[in-house]
Design a protein around this motif. Structure first.
Motif, PDB file in Angstrom:
ATOM      1  N   ALA A 180       0.843  -1.197   0.000  1.00 11.61           N
ATOM      2  CA  ALA A 180       0.000   0.000   0.000  1.00 11.61           C
ATOM      3  C   ALA A 180       0.881   1.251   0.000  1.00 11.61           C
ATOM      4  O   ALA A 180       0.612   2.217  -0.741  1.00 11.61           O
ATOM      5  CB  ALA A 180      -0.923  -0.006   1.206  1.00 11.61           C
ATOM      6  N   LEU A 181       1.949   1.237   0.787  1.00  7.99           N
ATOM      7  CA  LEU A 181       2.874   2.373   0.805  1.00  7.99           C
ATOM      8  C   LEU A 181       3.572   2.534  -0.538  1.00  7.99           C
ATOM      9  O   LEU A 181       3.777   3.660  -1.016  1.00  7.99           O
ATOM     10  CB  LEU A 181       3.903   2.205   1.918  1.00  7.99           C
ATOM     11  CG  LEU A 181       3.383   2.160   3.353  1.00  7.99           C
ATOM     12  CD1 LEU A 181       4.546   2.145   4.341  1.00  7.99           C
ATOM     13  CD2 LEU A 181       2.438   3.315   3.653  1.00  7.99           C
ATOM     14  N   LEU A 182       3.936   1.413  -1.174  1.00  5.92           N
ATOM     15  CA  LEU A 182       4.576   1.495  -2.487  1.00  5.92           C
ATOM     16  C   LEU A 182       3.660   2.150  -3.512  1.00  5.92           C
ATOM     17  O   LEU A 182       4.116   2.920  -4.373  1.00  5.92           O
ATOM     18  CB  LEU A 182       4.992   0.099  -2.956  1.00  5.92           C
ATOM     19  CG  LEU A 182       6.196  -0.514  -2.235  1.00  5.92           C
ATOM     20  CD1 LEU A 182       6.351  -1.986  -2.621  1.00  5.92           C
ATOM     21  CD2 LEU A 182       7.481   0.261  -2.562  1.00  5.92           C
ATOM     22  N   ALA A 183       2.366   1.862  -3.441  1.00  8.98           N
ATOM     23  CA  ALA A 183       1.429   2.491  -4.375  1.00  8.98           C
ATOM     24  C   ALA A 183       1.399   4.005  -4.169  1.00  8.98           C
ATOM     25  O   ALA A 183       1.331   4.773  -5.140  1.00  8.98           O
ATOM     26  CB  ALA A 183       0.033   1.897  -4.197  1.00  8.98           C
ATOM     27  N   LEU A 184       1.452   4.446  -2.919  1.00 12.52           N
ATOM     28  CA  LEU A 184       1.493   5.878  -2.645  1.00 12.52           C
ATOM     29  C   LEU A 184       2.783   6.497  -3.170  1.00 12.52           C
ATOM     30  O   LEU A 184       2.779   7.618  -3.698  1.00 12.52           O
ATOM     31  CB  LEU A 184       1.364   6.130  -1.145  1.00 12.52           C
ATOM     32  CG  LEU A 184       0.043   5.718  -0.492  1.00 12.52           C
ATOM     33  CD1 LEU A 184       0.131   5.907   1.020  1.00 12.52           C
ATOM     34  CD2 LEU A 184      -1.128   6.524  -1.059  1.00 12.52           C
ATOM     35  N   ILE A 185       3.885   5.768  -3.049  1.00 13.33           N
ATOM     36  CA  ILE A 185       5.173   6.277  -3.534  1.00 13.33           C
ATOM     37  C   ILE A 185       5.173   6.366  -5.055  1.00 13.33           C
ATOM     38  O   ILE A 185       5.742   7.301  -5.638  1.00 13.33           O
ATOM     39  CB  ILE A 185       6.310   5.388  -3.008  1.00 13.33           C
ATOM     40  CG1 ILE A 185       6.429   5.554  -1.490  1.00 13.33           C
ATOM     41  CG2 ILE A 185       7.634   5.716  -3.687  1.00 13.33           C
ATOM     42  CD1 ILE A 185       7.312   4.518  -0.808  1.00 13.33           C
ATOM     43  N   GLY A 191       4.019  11.703 -10.179  1.00 13.71           N
ATOM     44  CA  GLY A 191       3.123  12.829 -10.389  1.00 13.71           C
ATOM     45  C   GLY A 191       1.743  12.409 -10.849  1.00 13.71           C
ATOM     46  O   GLY A 191       0.903  13.262 -11.163  1.00 13.71           O
ATOM     47  N   GLN A 192       1.504  11.108 -10.911  1.00 14.57           N
ATOM     48  CA  GLN A 192       0.198  10.559 -11.241  1.00 14.57           C
ATOM     49  C   GLN A 192      -0.267   9.680 -10.088  1.00 14.57           C
ATOM     50  O   GLN A 192       0.546   9.212  -9.307  1.00 14.57           O
ATOM     51  CB  GLN A 192       0.265   9.702 -12.512  1.00 14.57           C
ATOM     52  CG  GLN A 192       0.724  10.430 -13.759  1.00 14.57           C
ATOM     53  CD  GLN A 192       0.876   9.480 -14.931  1.00 14.57           C
ATOM     54  OE1 GLN A 192       1.652   8.532 -14.860  1.00 14.57           O
ATOM     55  NE2 GLN A 192       0.141   9.743 -16.007  1.00 14.57           N
ATOM     56  N   ASP A 193      -1.573   9.457 -10.000  1.00 11.37           N
ATOM     57  CA  ASP A 193      -2.008   8.492  -9.007  1.00 11.37           C
ATOM     58  C   ASP A 193      -1.658   7.086  -9.485  1.00 11.37           C
ATOM     59  O   ASP A 193      -1.391   6.861 -10.671  1.00 11.37           O
ATOM     60  CB  ASP A 193      -3.510   8.624  -8.749  1.00 11.37           C
ATOM     61  CG  ASP A 193      -4.333   8.373  -9.996  1.00 11.37           C
ATOM     62  OD1 ASP A 193      -4.619   7.204 -10.301  1.00 11.37           O
ATOM     63  OD2 ASP A 193      -4.684   9.358 -10.676  1.00 11.37           O
ATOM     64  N   PHE A 194      -1.649   6.141  -8.571  1.00  9.44           N
ATOM     65  CA  PHE A 194      -1.213   4.781  -8.869  1.00  9.44           C
ATOM     66  C   PHE A 194      -2.020   4.160 -10.007  1.00  9.44           C
ATOM     67  O   PHE A 194      -1.457   3.580 -10.940  1.00  9.44           O
ATOM     68  CB  PHE A 194      -1.325   3.914  -7.612  1.00  9.44           C
ATOM     69  CG  PHE A 194      -1.036   2.454  -7.842  1.00  9.44           C
ATOM     70  CD1 PHE A 194       0.264   2.004  -7.967  1.00  9.44           C
ATOM     71  CD2 PHE A 194      -2.074   1.526  -7.918  1.00  9.44           C
ATOM     72  CE1 PHE A 194       0.544   0.656  -8.175  1.00  9.44           C
ATOM     73  CE2 PHE A 194      -1.816   0.183  -8.120  1.00  9.44           C
ATOM     74  CZ  PHE A 194      -0.502  -0.249  -8.258  1.00  9.44           C
ATOM     75  N   ALA A 195      -3.356   4.287  -9.952  1.00 11.99           N
ATOM     76  CA  ALA A 195      -4.199   3.660 -10.971  1.00 11.99           C
ATOM     77  C   ALA A 195      -3.884   4.209 -12.360  1.00 11.99           C
ATOM     78  O   ALA A 195      -3.851   3.457 -13.346  1.00 11.99           O
ATOM     79  CB  ALA A 195      -5.671   3.862 -10.632  1.00 11.99           C
TER      80      ALA A 195
END
Length: 353
Positions: A180-185, A191-195
């Motif tokens: 979950a933290l990696l997705a935030l990183i 500069g984009q959201d993970f999805a």
């Protein structure tokens, strides 16, 4: 090794032309159907893909993707991958490392400075390989929690925990929170959201047009399978839990048709460099107390020449098993709470190897 364009074209054509099994050796359609008999009929189903040299030997659906609507499970049905999603989260981090946007040896607090001081020694590599020692965020949630949490909520929970299970880099403990933290990183570094990042940098380039990091109210899942659980002898829909909205550890939906394209890309450098794939597909953190696992790479369990990952969540059980040196892969996706299909995938593999 890059799969020749002519072979890849034949692979994709074969995927959409082949509806059952084209068996070699002792395997027959009947033998596959026998192994899959518990998934057949008016029950939560499964899909099976067996690839050799990029060619589908088996591409088949069983049972129902949606029991309420009576919709059959097909090779184009999209299942919640659960922890099979972690290989995409890891690939996103590796892509950003290749771009020079981050380093796998960056301290996690460089990107998420709100984490407590106990996280000072944790690097991104520790997160990737389950060597961080982070407290399990699931254990920090109320036992009766019903409201869904997201990746940012995982961060907020861990901000309050100034303790670790062990010194980072000294042991192994599977951590959904780390991913979950990696997705935030990924979001911060790109500069984009993970999805958006995984859609633009992984799914679109590979033609995985129906694969999505699903966000309720933002994106949709076409041809969606719904999760089910056996309760008092009856199958009931159990599609979402309080952790189902966390993307980095398990929020991706995909089909075996799209996963065939992902599998093909893991043999060459169209996404990841040779060096990065070598690291990702080798033991980075040894595991001493699990069967069929020597250690963890980046989003993959490694066992000898085999790399695999399972995914278990509310109403879904999945597995992908690869033998890269043999160019051989087995994928089983199911929309039911039990059983975990790793052993089933190995039995299927035994018919062809």
């Amino acid at each position: 090794m890059r799969i020749p364009a002519s072979l890849l074209a034949g692979t994709l054509a074969g995927l959409f032309a082949l509806g059952g099994c084209a068996a070699t050796g002792p395997a027959t359609p009947a033998s596959i159907d026998t192994l899959m008999r518990d998934y057949s009929g008016d029950v939560p189903g499964a899909v099976v893909l067996v690839l050799r040299d990029g060619q589908p030997l088996v591409r088949r659906g069983y049972g129902l993707a949606d029991m309420d609507a009576g919709t059959p499970a097909t090779p184009g049905t999209n299942f919640r991958l659960a922890s099979v999603s972690k290989q995409f989260t890891a690939a996103a981090i590796v892509l950003l490392a290749q771009d020079g946007k981050l380093s796998l040896d960056d301290p996690v607090r460089k990107w998420l400075p709100s984490l407590p001081a106990s996280a000072d020694p944790i690097t991104l590599r520790h997160l990737l390989t389950h060597g961080s020692g982070l407290i399990d965020y699931e254990d920090l949630m109320a036992p009766d929690a019903t409201e869904q949490v997201h990746d940012i909520d995982v961060l907020h929970m861990l901000e309050k925990e100034d303790r670790l299970y062990f010194e980072p880099g000294t042991s192994y403990r599977y951590s959904n929170g780390a991913y979950a933290l990696l997705a935030l990183i990924v979001g911060k570094a790109s500069g984009q959201d993970f999805a958006t990042f995984v859609r633009e940098r992984i799914f679109k380039p590979l033609g995985m047009d129906n694969t999505v990091a699903y966000e309720k109210g933002i994106s949709t899942v076409s041809n969606r399978a719904y999760g089910h659980s056996l309760v008092d002898g009856k199958w009931v829909r159990t599609d979402q839990s309080s952790t189902s909205a966390v993307l980095g550890d398990g929020g991706i939906y995909s089909s075996i048709d799209d996963l065939a394209k992902w599998d093909a890309a893991l043999y060459d450098d169209r996404l990841l460099s040779d060096a990065m794939r070598s690291d990702a597909f080798s033991v980075q953190n040894p595991i001493h107390d699990e069967v069929d696992v020597d250690g963890y790479g980046y989003g993959w369990r490694i066992h000898g020449e085999t790399m695999w990952h399972s995914g278990e969540t509310m109403g879904f059980r999945n597995v992908i098993v690869r033998w890269p040196q043999e160019h051989f892969t087995v994928i089983v996706l199911t929309n039911r709470n039990d059983p975990e299909p790793y052993r089933l995938a190995m039995k299927i593999a035994d018919l062809y190897r």
